[in-house]
Design an enzyme around this catalytic site. Sequence first.
Site, PDB file in Angstrom:
ATOM      1  N   GLU A 146      16.441  29.870 104.835  1.00  0.00           N
ATOM      2  CA  GLU A 146      17.808  29.652 104.348  1.00  0.00           C
ATOM      3  C   GLU A 146      18.876  29.827 105.433  1.00  0.00           C
ATOM      4  O   GLU A 146      19.861  29.085 105.465  1.00  0.00           O
ATOM      5  CB  GLU A 146      18.112  30.590 103.172  1.00  0.00           C
ATOM      6  CG  GLU A 146      17.360  30.253 101.887  1.00  0.00           C
ATOM      7  CD  GLU A 146      15.977  30.887 101.811  1.00  0.00           C
ATOM      8  OE1 GLU A 146      15.533  31.510 102.808  1.00  0.00           O
ATOM      9  OE2 GLU A 146      15.330  30.755 100.754  1.00  0.00           O
ATOM     10  N   ASP A 187      21.935  26.928 100.561  1.00  0.00           N
ATOM     11  CA  ASP A 187      21.042  26.962 101.720  1.00  0.00           C
ATOM     12  C   ASP A 187      19.602  26.531 101.438  1.00  0.00           C
ATOM     13  O   ASP A 187      18.673  26.980 102.104  1.00  0.00           O
ATOM     14  CB  ASP A 187      21.029  28.389 102.274  1.00  0.00           C
ATOM     15  CG  ASP A 187      20.770  29.418 101.174  1.00  0.00           C
ATOM     16  OD1 ASP A 187      20.120  29.054 100.189  1.00  0.00           O
ATOM     17  OD2 ASP A 187      21.215  30.570 101.312  1.00  0.00           O
ATOM     18  N   GLU A 195      29.915  27.640  99.000  1.00  0.00           N
ATOM     19  CA  GLU A 195      29.308  28.884  99.487  1.00  0.00           C
ATOM     20  C   GLU A 195      29.007  28.757 100.980  1.00  0.00           C
ATOM     21  O   GLU A 195      27.922  29.070 101.457  1.00  0.00           O
ATOM     22  CB  GLU A 195      28.049  29.236  98.692  1.00  0.00           C
ATOM     23  CG  GLU A 195      27.732  30.725  98.750  1.00  0.00           C
ATOM     24  CD  GLU A 195      26.549  31.115  97.871  1.00  0.00           C
ATOM     25  OE1 GLU A 195      26.795  31.554  96.740  1.00  0.00           O
ATOM     26  OE2 GLU A 195      25.408  30.984  98.317  1.00  0.00           O
ATOM     27  N   ARG A 227      10.628  34.926 100.879  1.00  0.00           N
ATOM     28  CA  ARG A 227       9.419  34.630 101.663  1.00  0.00           C
ATOM     29  C   ARG A 227       9.199  35.660 102.776  1.00  0.00           C
ATOM     30  O   ARG A 227       8.105  36.106 103.028  1.00  0.00           O
ATOM     31  CB  ARG A 227       9.566  33.264 102.343  1.00  0.00           C
ATOM     32  CG  ARG A 227       9.221  32.103 101.478  1.00  0.00           C
ATOM     33  CD  ARG A 227       9.111  30.848 102.336  1.00  0.00           C
ATOM     34  NE  ARG A 227       9.051  29.670 101.484  1.00  0.00           N
ATOM     35  CZ  ARG A 227      10.129  29.058 100.998  1.00  0.00           C
ATOM     36  NH1 ARG A 227      11.325  29.485 101.288  1.00  0.00           N
ATOM     37  NH2 ARG A 227      10.005  28.017 100.222  1.00  0.00           N
ATOM     38  N   HIS A 245       8.915  36.025  89.874  1.00  0.00           N
ATOM     39  CA  HIS A 245       9.126  34.692  90.442  1.00  0.00           C
ATOM     40  C   HIS A 245       7.844  33.866  90.299  1.00  0.00           C
ATOM     41  O   HIS A 245       6.744  34.409  90.299  1.00  0.00           O
ATOM     42  CB  HIS A 245       9.503  34.850  91.922  1.00  0.00           C
ATOM     43  CG  HIS A 245      10.172  33.649  92.496  1.00  0.00           C
ATOM     44  ND1 HIS A 245       9.475  32.640  93.108  1.00  0.00           N
ATOM     45  CD2 HIS A 245      11.472  33.295  92.546  1.00  0.00           C
ATOM     46  CE1 HIS A 245      10.324  31.713  93.520  1.00  0.00           C
ATOM     47  NE2 HIS A 245      11.544  32.079  93.187  1.00  0.00           N
ATOM     48  N   HIS A 285      11.601  37.919  95.605  1.00  0.00           N
ATOM     49  CA  HIS A 285      11.003  36.611  95.856  1.00  0.00           C
ATOM     50  C   HIS A 285      11.133  36.100  97.283  1.00  0.00           C
ATOM     51  O   HIS A 285      10.602  35.054  97.620  1.00  0.00           O
ATOM     52  CB  HIS A 285      11.610  35.558  94.925  1.00  0.00           C
ATOM     53  CG  HIS A 285      13.024  35.180  95.274  1.00  0.00           C
ATOM     54  ND1 HIS A 285      14.081  35.978  94.980  1.00  0.00           N
ATOM     55  CD2 HIS A 285      13.531  34.097  95.912  1.00  0.00           C
ATOM     56  CE1 HIS A 285      15.193  35.395  95.409  1.00  0.00           C
ATOM     57  NE2 HIS A 285      14.890  34.254  95.987  1.00  0.00           N
TER      58      HIS A 285
END
Length: 371
Positions: free
Chosen positions: A134, A98, A120, A212, A242, A210
């Site tokens: 994503e 993604d 996936e 967003r 990260h 990590h």
Amino acid sequence: MKKVKVMSVIGTRPEGIKMVPVIKALQNDPMIESVFVNTGQHKDQLDQVLNLFSVTPDYDLGIMKNKPNLEQIIATILIELSKILDKEKPDIVLVHGDTATTLAGAQAAFFRQIPVGHVEAGLRTFEKYSPFPEEMNRQVVGKYTTLHFAATEANKRNLLAEMVKEDEIFVVGNTVIDALIDVSSKKLEIPPHIKSIIDSPYRTILLTTHRRENLEELNDVYKAVNHLIKEYNDIQIVFPIHKNPAVRSIVSSSLHKNSRIHLLEPLDYYVFSQVMNCSHFIITDSGGIQEEAPALKKPVLVARKSTERIEGVNAGTLKLVGTNTEAIIKESKKLLNDSSYYQSFFQNKNPYGDGKTSEKIVSVIKNYFSS
Ligand code: UDP
């Protein structure tokens, strides 16, 4: 019979970990001609993974040279990949997951009417901005895809609900288990500072954050960590941070300094898998770690509002705690204090497969082109 030309397009560390087993299986099959394109979206971190597994890209787009933003990343991949597609003329393009690389890779193939295989496939929260971007990347890629490689039956059901044809969906497990089995069989050197953490008598809580969409709430997650380290003098926190500067700045303003809180650079996959293995439990907002941890029998507290890895929650290995300080403290204390509660996290078998997912993907591709 003519060989099937398969082009795999990846660019980030998680895509690398999960696609290297597929790329190796493609390269080892005499009926396949494999072309591997690295967009370079996570240059250093992906290179580590490729070195670890001794896989070399045929093309490296090196897209991050001028520190591009998301729009520039996608535009550059579209333009550069299209040139390679015109030259190589693959029968199918494989993308994974993604990311921006996934989205642009699938779109470039679609513009040339080249079938897309999505590894996936079918992960969904059905929440547009969670995870961001994503969730929409994978939904859009699903529209371009011809062969959907879903990890689980639940992922297949998500695709069916979006009117994907059943005969285009293949439930094959998750390649992360293939990667984990491969990396676990290696015997490599561990840097001394990590070795001393692994060998220490403290119970280890592994922390990674990590996402967003979590940035504004990270402070609350770190508050829980500060509380736990103060209350328990037999625990240590291992936190590979990260690279995102926004995450780093919240870490430095929120996490207390303590000799039992180990702030580390991102670890290479071999070392990280050893740290996962020695940990008591894991607090994370990562997607991949939610799939690896059940295989390693490690409880995971998922610091996110929602998870698309619902099988792990149903199997009991994952507990969705969100980012609320009190909720994280409460669940962590239960895992630290109550051994029968701890054991209850891994009574069922790992829902993500048996480590043969890559072979299954290769065999579906060959069948598709032979029929
Ligand atoms: N990982 C790693 N080193 C680290 C942190 C994570 O090798 O310091 C691995 C981890 O084992 C998993 C993958 O990176 O396979 C997950 O990546 P990340 O959490 O960045 O992305 P997501 O899975 O959420 O897309």
